[in-house]
Scaffold this motif. Sequence first.
Motif, mmCIF file in Angstrom:
data_model
loop_
_atom_site.group_PDB
_atom_site.id
_atom_site.type_symbol
_atom_site.label_atom_id
_atom_site.label_comp_id
_atom_site.label_asym_id
_atom_site.label_seq_id
_atom_site.Cartn_x
_atom_site.Cartn_y
_atom_site.Cartn_z
ATOM 1 N N ILE A 144 -10.579 18.674 -79.104
ATOM 2 C CA ILE A 144 -9.206 18.568 -78.603
ATOM 3 C C ILE A 144 -8.643 17.172 -78.886
ATOM 4 O O ILE A 144 -7.490 17.026 -79.294
ATOM 5 N N THR A 147 -7.568 16.918 -82.454
ATOM 6 C CA THR A 147 -6.317 17.662 -82.629
ATOM 7 C C THR A 147 -5.121 16.818 -82.171
ATOM 8 O O THR A 147 -4.132 16.679 -82.891
ATOM 9 N N VAL A 163 -1.298 20.584 -74.725
ATOM 10 C CA VAL A 163 -2.524 21.335 -74.979
ATOM 11 C C VAL A 163 -2.808 22.132 -73.718
ATOM 12 O O VAL A 163 -3.023 21.565 -72.649
ATOM 13 N N ILE A 165 -5.215 24.387 -71.726
ATOM 14 C CA ILE A 165 -6.650 24.621 -71.750
ATOM 15 C C ILE A 165 -7.047 25.594 -70.647
ATOM 16 O O ILE A 165 -6.513 25.548 -69.541
ATOM 17 N N CYS A 267 -2.537 17.104 -71.844
ATOM 18 C CA CYS A 267 -3.365 18.259 -71.526
ATOM 19 C C CYS A 267 -3.040 18.863 -70.169
ATOM 20 O O CYS A 267 -2.823 18.138 -69.202
ATOM 21 N N PHE A 285 -8.290 26.919 -75.937
ATOM 22 C CA PHE A 285 -7.058 26.130 -75.788
ATOM 23 C C PHE A 285 -6.074 26.456 -76.899
ATOM 24 O O PHE A 285 -6.450 26.991 -77.957
#
Length: 436
Positions: A144, A147, A163, A165, A267, A285
């Motif tokens: 992650i 990314t 993101v 998740i 996130c 995710f």
Amino acid sequence: MKIPPVKGTRDFYPQDMAVRNWIIDGWKKVSVRNGFEEYDGPIFEYLKMFQLKSGDEIVEQLFSLKDRGGRDLAIRPEITPTLARMVNQKINSLPRPIKWFSVPRLCRAERPQRGRLREFFQWNIDIIGVEDGLKKNLADAEVIFTTVDYLRKVGLTDKDIKVKISSREVLANYLRSLDVPEDKLEPIYVVLDKKNKLPSETFEQMLGEQVPDNKIVNKIVDFMSVDSIPQLEELVKIKSESGEYSAYLDIKMVLDNLTMMGIKDFCVYDPSIVRGLAYYTGIVFEVHDTAGELRAICGGGRYDNLLRDFGGPAIPATGMGMGDCVLEILLREKGLLKPEPRELDYFVACIGFIGEEAWRIVAKLRSMGYSAAFSYKAGNLSKQLKEASAQKAEKCIIIGQEEIEEGKIKVKDMATGQQKKIDEDKFFEELKSESK
RNA sequence: GUGAGAGUAGCUCAGCUGGUUAGAGCACUGGAUUGUGGAUCCAGGGGUCGCGGGUUCGAAUCCCGUCUUUCACCCCA
């Protein structure tokens, strides 16, 4: 007879190619700085390889062909099976963890839509072979992080993207704790995956079709409306009585790791991320634009059974795939698409019929490692300078009868407009010393 | 695979309820300007109006089919 391009494909003219290269170069650069090594496989594989994991329906969604020996082949719609095959083939000699990336060209025979074509590029990163429970969470977080590292590098902020998740395992354990029968899990996933697309009444109604008990429906709705880890902890603590606690710990630790890595603001925990019927086994995710106007920018998660399913040992793995289509739309909308223009160090212009002189100098510059161009049209000087500007030349070298007789050249700086006359020999001497 | 909208120059589009030879801006090529660029002005090239069929004295315009594309489903590995 005019032949059109094939449905769902793109032609990359130099301008488009610059964009494509800019995106892909960014992917590669970020992969390398995060410690991933590049790999690639063949563009087609045995059809069977894609059926193995995803079933026969998938055959309709990919381009398949028979070779002259009657073998059933398919153009790759994803590269993960190839990765699994390649890793399995050398599993005993590969140092672990295996951190590999790839930017394959993929084809899927789906109906083209905004952000979805039949041929595209997809950045893939995978970490295979981290077995220790705690470090698995670190591997998920690293995928992650890598990314986000890319998305942040191109200028996207936590205001633009999130993101989201979630964990399939937490979800499965929760449903089991409500005594939802095993064979209802998959159909429920399908419904949960649509949660954000449906009005809440419709969503609850669809859930009710799978689960007759209204109390359970309400509990699932409760679970799906949780949007923070402390809330999740409350809910799961009450509900899970035996060893089902670890899945919750996994997602908590992944988020803790991401906080430690400094990307907390990107996130969020989001239980509606289920990711279809894929092969994911744990953390999943997706990255979405906050405006919610586009389909997912990328998706990923943990797939601990895949290597084993492909005939290898049971080695855990986690990874991510990001297509170029949605990303390009988003970056274009945000004005973040900044392909580097072709650079040209020198443009050599000549006056009169002395093209040979220009070509001689161009060739010399090129042999020394500089990019250099000249005009095939050789119009008047005005035209040639115009061409030099259009090609974004940094400097222009001008030679005419006068210069040739003196053994000199004129060097013009295109940004400042200043120019000086200099001995040709001296000019190349200085270039040499500069390049050292 | 299902349903709906769109298709006119390389690009963005105009072209009224059918009526002479289909236009504009940008881009491209040339000229103004045979030793000094990004600007300006002028000129030019480029269209089987997506393709095929039908209606009509006459179709870019209306009808049918088809292809492509966009959107919503299906799916999203």
